[in-house]
Design a protein around this motif. Structure first.
Motif, PDB file in Angstrom:
ATOM      1  N   GLN B  44       0.826  -1.215   0.000  1.00 56.39           N
ATOM      2  CA  GLN B  44       0.000   0.000   0.000  1.00 56.39           C
ATOM      3  C   GLN B  44       0.855   1.258   0.000  1.00 56.39           C
ATOM      4  O   GLN B  44       0.501   2.263  -0.621  1.00 56.39           O
ATOM      5  N   LEU B  45       1.991   1.220   0.693  1.00 52.84           N
ATOM      6  CA  LEU B  45       2.915   2.371   0.652  1.00 52.84           C
ATOM      7  C   LEU B  45       3.366   2.617  -0.785  1.00 52.84           C
ATOM      8  O   LEU B  45       3.411   3.757  -1.251  1.00 52.84           O
ATOM      9  N   CYS B  46       3.687   1.535  -1.480  1.00 48.73           N
ATOM     10  CA  CYS B  46       4.099   1.658  -2.884  1.00 48.73           C
ATOM     11  C   CYS B  46       2.973   2.241  -3.728  1.00 48.73           C
ATOM     12  O   CYS B  46       3.198   3.141  -4.544  1.00 48.73           O
ATOM     13  N   GLY B  47       1.761   1.723  -3.506  1.00 49.12           N
ATOM     14  CA  GLY B  47       0.615   2.192  -4.278  1.00 49.12           C
ATOM     15  C   GLY B  47       0.357   3.672  -4.053  1.00 49.12           C
ATOM     16  O   GLY B  47       0.163   4.447  -5.004  1.00 49.12           O
ATOM     17  N   VAL B  48       0.386   4.077  -2.796  1.00 47.39           N
ATOM     18  CA  VAL B  48       0.146   5.481  -2.459  1.00 47.39           C
ATOM     19  C   VAL B  48       1.236   6.369  -3.070  1.00 47.39           C
ATOM     20  O   VAL B  48       0.947   7.424  -3.654  1.00 47.39           O
ATOM     21  N   ALA B  49       2.479   5.937  -2.939  1.00 39.52           N
ATOM     22  CA  ALA B  49       3.592   6.716  -3.497  1.00 39.52           C
ATOM     23  C   ALA B  49       3.415   6.886  -5.005  1.00 39.52           C
ATOM     24  O   ALA B  49       3.619   7.976  -5.554  1.00 39.52           O
ATOM     25  N   GLU B  50       3.016   5.805  -5.649  1.00 37.20           N
ATOM     26  CA  GLU B  50       2.802   5.843  -7.105  1.00 37.20           C
ATOM     27  C   GLU B  50       1.719   6.864  -7.463  1.00 37.20           C
ATOM     28  O   GLU B  50       1.891   7.667  -8.375  1.00 37.20           O
ATOM     29  N   GLU B  51       0.616   6.822  -6.720  1.00 35.16           N
ATOM     30  CA  GLU B  51      -0.489   7.747  -7.009  1.00 35.16           C
ATOM     31  C   GLU B  51      -0.062   9.196  -6.782  1.00 35.16           C
ATOM     32  O   GLU B  51      -0.385  10.083  -7.576  1.00 35.16           O
ATOM     33  N   ILE B  52       0.662   9.433  -5.700  1.00 36.71           N
ATOM     34  CA  ILE B  52       1.097  10.798  -5.399  1.00 36.71           C
ATOM     35  C   ILE B  52       2.065  11.288  -6.464  1.00 36.71           C
ATOM     36  O   ILE B  52       2.024  12.440  -6.893  1.00 36.71           O
ATOM     37  N   ARG B  53       2.910  10.369  -6.920  1.00 33.06           N
ATOM     38  CA  ARG B  53       3.893  10.746  -7.933  1.00 33.06           C
ATOM     39  C   ARG B  53       3.211  11.194  -9.226  1.00 33.06           C
ATOM     40  O   ARG B  53       3.700  12.061  -9.937  1.00 33.06           O
ATOM     41  N   GLY B  54       2.071  10.581  -9.502  1.00 29.66           N
ATOM     42  CA  GLY B  54       1.374  10.922 -10.735  1.00 29.66           C
ATOM     43  C   GLY B  54       0.451  12.120 -10.599  1.00 29.66           C
ATOM     44  O   GLY B  54      -0.222  12.491 -11.544  1.00 29.66           O
ATOM     45  N   ASP B  55       0.397  12.733  -9.426  1.00 27.72           N
ATOM     46  CA  ASP B  55      -0.537  13.831  -9.191  1.00 27.72           C
ATOM     47  C   ASP B  55       0.211  15.157  -9.163  1.00 27.72           C
ATOM     48  O   ASP B  55       0.919  15.473  -8.216  1.00 27.72           O
ATOM     49  N   THR B  56       0.049  15.936 -10.223  1.00 27.28           N
ATOM     50  CA  THR B  56       0.836  17.173 -10.339  1.00 27.28           C
ATOM     51  C   THR B  56       0.353  18.264  -9.388  1.00 27.28           C
ATOM     52  O   THR B  56       0.993  19.295  -9.261  1.00 27.28           O
ATOM     53  N   ASP B  57      -0.796  18.042  -8.716  1.00 29.38           N
ATOM     54  CA  ASP B  57      -1.282  19.035  -7.751  1.00 29.38           C
ATOM     55  C   ASP B  57      -0.560  18.953  -6.410  1.00 29.38           C
ATOM     56  O   ASP B  57      -0.716  19.828  -5.566  1.00 29.38           O
ATOM     57  N   VAL B  58       0.207  17.897  -6.209  1.00 30.28           N
ATOM     58  CA  VAL B  58       0.864  17.711  -4.913  1.00 30.28           C
ATOM     59  C   VAL B  58       2.086  18.637  -4.795  1.00 30.28           C
ATOM     60  O   VAL B  58       2.975  18.604  -5.633  1.00 30.28           O
ATOM     61  N   VAL B  59       2.096  19.466  -3.756  1.00 26.91           N
ATOM     62  CA  VAL B  59       3.216  20.381  -3.510  1.00 26.91           C
ATOM     63  C   VAL B  59       4.092  19.834  -2.382  1.00 26.91           C
ATOM     64  O   VAL B  59       5.315  19.912  -2.431  1.00 26.91           O
TER      65      VAL B  59
END
Lengths: 252, 254
Positions: B44-59
Motif C-alpha cells: 500500500q505504501l508503494c501504491g500510495v507513493a505511485e499515485e502521489i507521484r502521478g498527481d501534479t497538484d501535490v506540492v
C-alpha cells in the motif's frame, strides 16, 4: 525580508559598493550597500569580483576578512534587479563568465566571514563559502529562496549538506528554517560568537593569529580539508602523506 | 490546487491512505499496534507513493502514523516490495510526524522524510543486526549522510535507542512538540511549505540530495542549472513581484 526605508539608514549609496583595504598581511573586503542591507546588485557583484581578484593576486595577503557595512552582513541578491536578465540562458552564461563565488571559494588565502544582523539568502551562502566564520550574537541566518519560488544559487545547496549532513541541510534549504549565532556555532558553521558589536575586532584578532602559521602549511591544510569529501579516503590519505613528506624534506 | 479536500485512491479500511488538500498530500498509516510494515502495508505504501507521484497538484507530502508508536519495524514480507524506493522517488518534500518508537524498518521509514517532527517520548533505533538482518530500506546509506559515519556505525552496530534529544542535536528532528499537538504541528509545517514555490521546493530537495552524491564542483553545476531553470517559470516572476509589492505570493507550480 527587511527594508531600510525610514529607519534612519543612509538612503543612498555611500561611495563604492565594495571597499577594499589592506592592513599588513590581512585584506579586508567590506560589502557597502548599507541602505539595501548589503543586498548585491550587478555593480556590487562586479566590484566584489575585482576585489577578490586583487586579493588572489596579492602575494602579501595571507588572510582575508569579508564583512558588511551598516545594519547587516548581506541579504543576498537584490530582488529589485531580478528579472532584468535578457534570458535564463544569458543569465547562466554570465554566471559562469564572471564567477565571483568560484573566485571566493578558490582563494588560496584563508577567508574569514565576520557576520552580523541579517545574513540571509546569498549573504548566508557567501559566509558558507568562507573558511571560518565569526558571528555577532544577534546574527539571523536563513535561506528565504523557496518562499519566493527560487532556490539558493550561491552554492548553499552544496555547502550545507557537506557541513551539516543532508537532514539539516534540507531543513535549511527547503523549509527555510532560521539559525541564530549560538546554534550556528554549536553546529560548526561558526568558529566563534563575538561579543556584541565586536565581530570585526574579533575577526581581526583571529586573522592576526592565523598569520603566524607557515603560509604553505596553511594553504595545504585548507586544500586537503576542503577536498576531503570529494575524494575517496585512500586517495585523500595518499595526498596528505605525499604533501607532508614534501614539506618535511623542504624543512630539512 | 485550491480545490477542497479530495480523497486519494486508497479509501477506507486500507492501512495506508492519503488525501489531498490544497497541495498537501497527507499520508496516514493505521496498521494496528506498532504499525508494522508487513507485506500489505509495504504494497500500500508503494501504491500510495505511485499515485502521489502521478498527481501534479501535490506540492508537499505529510506522513503520520496513528497510535502510540510511529512504526516498530517490518514483518518479513516487506522485503519483497521496494516501498522505501517508492517513497524516495517522490519529488516534493516530505514532512513526517514521529511519535513513540521508530524501530528498524520504522526508523528507516522515518529517514525517508525531509523534515521530521518528534515528541519528547520519540526514540529511533536501527537494530536490524540484532535480529540477524541487514537493513534493506536504506539505513546504511542514509544514516551516514545525515548524522556522519561514526554516529551511523555506532547506531547500527549497537542497535541502541536514539532519544528525542539526540535526534534534535543531530538534526534528525527539526522540532520537538507534545504528542497531542504532533498532528497539528505536522499539518502546519506542511501548510507552511505549501505556501512556497512548488517547483522550487522540488528543486531545492533535488539539489541537496542529488548534489550530495557528486563532487562539490558537479553539485554547483546542478544547483546552478536548477536555479536558472526556475528563472523561466511564472512562479519566479510572481515571487519577485510579490516581494517588491510587499504582499503574499500566489504560486501555481509553473
Amino acid at each position: 525580508m527587511p527594508r531600510a526605508s525610514g529607519s534612519g539608514r543612509p538612503a543612498e549609496q555611500p561611495g563604492p559598493p565594495v571597499l577594499y583595504e589592506k592592513r599588513d598581511a590581512i585584506a579586508e573586503v567590506a560589502l557597502n550597500r548599507p541602505h539595501r542591507f548589503n543586498a548585491y546588485d550587478t555593480a556590487m557583484r562586479d566590484a566584489l569580483f575585482e576585489a577578490l581578484g586583487a586579493v588572489a593576486d596579492d602575494p602579501e595577503v595571507e588572510v582575508m576578512i569579508l564583512y558588511g557595512k551598516g545594519p547587516a552582513f548581506s541579504t543576498g541578491g537584490d530582488l529589485a534587479e531580478f528579472g532584468s536578465a535578457p534570458s535564463a540562458v544569458a543569465a547562466r552564461e554570465i554566471r559562469w563568465l564572471r564567477d565571483v563565488w568560484g573566485r571566493l571559494w578558490n582563494l588560496p588565502q584563508l577567508t574569514i566571514a565576520a557576520v552580523h544582523g541579517y545574513t540571509i539568502g546569498g549573504g548566508l551562502e557567501m559566509m558558507l563559502l568562507c573558511d571560518l566564520c565569526i558571528a555577532d550574537p544577534a546574527t539571523r541566518m536563513f535561506l528565504p529562496e523557496t518562499g519566493r519560488a527560487m532556490i539558493p544559487g550561491v552554492a548553499g545547496t552544496q555547502t550545507l549538506p557537506r557541513l551539516l549532513g543532508t537532514a539539516r541541510a534540507l531543513d535549511l534549504c527547503v523549509a527555510g528554517s532560521e539559525l541564530d549565532a549560538a546554534s550556528a556555532c554549536r553546529l560548526g558553521l561558526c568558529a566563534e560568537v563575538a561579543p556584541t558589536g565586536e565581530v570585526l575586532a574579533t575577526a581581526r584578532a583571529r586573522a592576526a593569529r592565523l598569520c603566524d602559521l607557515e603560509p604553505r602549511l596553511r594553504e595545504a591544510t585548507k586544500r586537503l580539508v576542503r577536498d576531503a569529501l570529494d575524494v575517496d579516503l585512500s586517495a585523500g590519505l595518499r595526498r596528505e602523506r605525499q604533501w607532508a613528506r614534501a614539506f618535511a624534506r623542504a624543512a630539512t | 490546487m485550491g480545490e477542497g479536500v479530495r480523497p486519494g485512491g486508497y479509501m477506507s479500511r486500507r492501512k495506508v491512505q492519503w488525501t489531498l488538500d490544497r497541495g498537501v498530500a497527507a499520508i496516514s498509516i493505521a496498521a494496528g499496534e506498532g504499525n508494522r510494515i508487513d507485506l500489505e502495508v509495504a504494497q500500500q505504501l508503494c501504491g500510495v507513493a505511485e499515485e502521489i507521484r502521478g498527481d501534479t497538484d501535490v506540492v508537499v507530502v505529510s506522513l503520520l502514523a496513528s497510535g502510540r508508536h510511529f512504526c516498530r519495524g517490518g514483518q518479513g514480507g516487506d522485503r519483497q516490495v521496494d516501498w522505501s524506493g517508492a517513497l524516495a522517488a517522490l519529488a516534493p518534500p516530505i514532512v513526517a510526524g514521529i511519535q513513540g518508537d521508530a524501530e528498524n524498518e520504522g526508523a528507516e521509514l522515518a529517514l525517508l522524510a525531509d523534515l521530521r517532527i518528534t515528541t519528547p517520548a520519540t526514540r529511533f533505533r536501527w537494530a536490524h543486526l540484532h535480529e540477524r538482518q541487514l537493513p534493506a530500506a536504506g539505513a546504511t546509506q542514509r544514516l551516514p549522510r545525515m548524522v556522519g559515519r561514526m554516529r551511523a556505525l555506532d547506531l547500527l552496530l549497537s542497535g541502541r535507542w536514539m532519544k528525542a534529544e539526540e535526534a534534535e542535536q543531530t538534526g534528525l528532528s527539526s522540532r520537538c512538540v507534545s504528542r497531542r499537538s504532533l498532528g497539528a504541528a505536522v499539518a502546519a509545517a506542511a501548510r507552511d511549505l505549501a505556501e512556497k514555490g512548488p517547483l522550487a521546493l522540488r528543486f531545492a530537495k533535488e539539489a541537496v540530495l542529488a548534489g550530495a552524491e557528486m563532487t562539490f564542483e558537479q553539485g554547483l553545476r546542478l544547483e546552478q542549472d536548477l536555479y536558472v531553470l526556475l528563472q523561466t517559470t511564472e512562479d519566479r516572476r510572481e515571487g519577485i513581484e510579490s516581494f517588491l509589492e510587499k504582499r503574499k505570493p500566489r504560486f501555481r507550480g509553473r
